[in-house]
Write a protein that holds these residues in place. Sequence first.
Motif, mmCIF file in Angstrom:
data_model
loop_
_atom_site.group_PDB
_atom_site.id
_atom_site.type_symbol
_atom_site.label_atom_id
_atom_site.label_comp_id
_atom_site.label_asym_id
_atom_site.label_seq_id
_atom_site.Cartn_x
_atom_site.Cartn_y
_atom_site.Cartn_z
ATOM 1 N N CYS A 13 -6.750 0.195 -9.385
ATOM 2 C CA CYS A 13 -5.588 0.139 -8.508
ATOM 3 C C CYS A 13 -5.001 1.536 -8.341
ATOM 4 O O CYS A 13 -4.164 1.757 -7.487
ATOM 5 C CB CYS A 13 -4.547 -0.841 -9.024
ATOM 6 N N SER A 14 -5.467 2.480 -9.160
ATOM 7 C CA SER A 14 -4.981 3.846 -9.102
ATOM 8 C C SER A 14 -6.153 4.800 -9.294
ATOM 9 O O SER A 14 -6.976 4.606 -10.187
ATOM 10 C CB SER A 14 -3.936 4.055 -10.203
ATOM 11 N N LEU A 32 -13.978 1.448 0.567
ATOM 12 C CA LEU A 32 -14.508 0.257 -0.093
ATOM 13 C C LEU A 32 -13.544 -0.307 -1.131
ATOM 14 O O LEU A 32 -13.715 -1.428 -1.594
ATOM 15 C CB LEU A 32 -15.848 0.573 -0.773
ATOM 16 N N LEU A 33 -12.537 0.471 -1.499
ATOM 17 C CA LEU A 33 -11.559 0.032 -2.495
ATOM 18 C C LEU A 33 -10.343 -0.600 -1.833
ATOM 19 O O LEU A 33 -9.268 -0.675 -2.422
ATOM 20 C CB LEU A 33 -11.126 1.226 -3.361
ATOM 21 N N LEU A 37 -6.844 -0.652 -4.244
ATOM 22 C CA LEU A 37 -6.288 0.676 -4.455
ATOM 23 C C LEU A 37 -4.863 0.777 -3.919
ATOM 24 O O LEU A 37 -4.611 0.557 -2.739
ATOM 25 C CB LEU A 37 -7.182 1.733 -3.790
ATOM 26 N N LYS A 38 -3.928 1.101 -4.807
ATOM 27 C CA LYS A 38 -2.519 1.246 -4.441
ATOM 28 C C LYS A 38 -2.073 2.699 -4.472
ATOM 29 O O LYS A 38 -1.148 3.086 -3.771
ATOM 30 C CB LYS A 38 -1.637 0.429 -5.379
ATOM 31 N N LEU A 61 -2.686 0.330 -0.076
ATOM 32 C CA LEU A 61 -2.261 1.654 -0.501
ATOM 33 C C LEU A 61 -0.761 1.845 -0.340
ATOM 34 O O LEU A 61 -0.196 1.585 0.714
ATOM 35 C CB LEU A 61 -3.015 2.723 0.303
ATOM 36 N N GLU A 62 -0.106 2.296 -1.417
ATOM 37 C CA GLU A 62 1.328 2.558 -1.419
ATOM 38 C C GLU A 62 1.639 4.045 -1.491
ATOM 39 O O GLU A 62 2.674 4.483 -1.012
ATOM 40 C CB GLU A 62 1.992 1.847 -2.601
ATOM 41 N N GLU A 63 0.764 4.824 -2.139
ATOM 42 C CA GLU A 63 1.000 6.261 -2.308
ATOM 43 C C GLU A 63 -0.264 7.025 -1.954
ATOM 44 O O GLU A 63 -1.332 6.739 -2.480
ATOM 45 C CB GLU A 63 1.389 6.574 -3.753
#
Length: 135
Positions: A13-14, A32-33, A37-38, A61-63
């Motif tokens: 996730c990171s 592909l993530l 992935l955040k 994705l957040e960041e």
Amino acid sequence: MRLFVPFLGILPCSLVLSSNEFLWTIPTDLGLLSSTLKILHLSNNNLAGSIPSELGALSELEELYLAGNPYLFGRIPTTEIEQLSNLKQLTLNGTSLTGSLPPDLCDMALLQVDCADADTSTVGMCGCQCECAND
């Protein structure tokens, strides 16, 4: 370059790869993530080329940190950036990217954008004027 990381069936996730002085382009395989992935930190490397359109597939994705990559060039892929509906932090300072950020990004209440060129103190690098940053 192809990204190959054996995740043993677990997707991250990171992904923090900052300050490694990589001399490559942003791998298109990062798309592909998309389901997990955040956080993606790629700042302070020597990434070259443009932002691949595949990053638009990172729906969770957040960041996204791309600052400090002076060889990262081209236009900001506005269509792909607009697809990142969960994005809360975006750093583009210290790159050679051009163009403007999508107006829809400014409507995202929680989004903070850092696009000021730290080397010249020029607010508005990338044409975003940083008015999207919510203080």
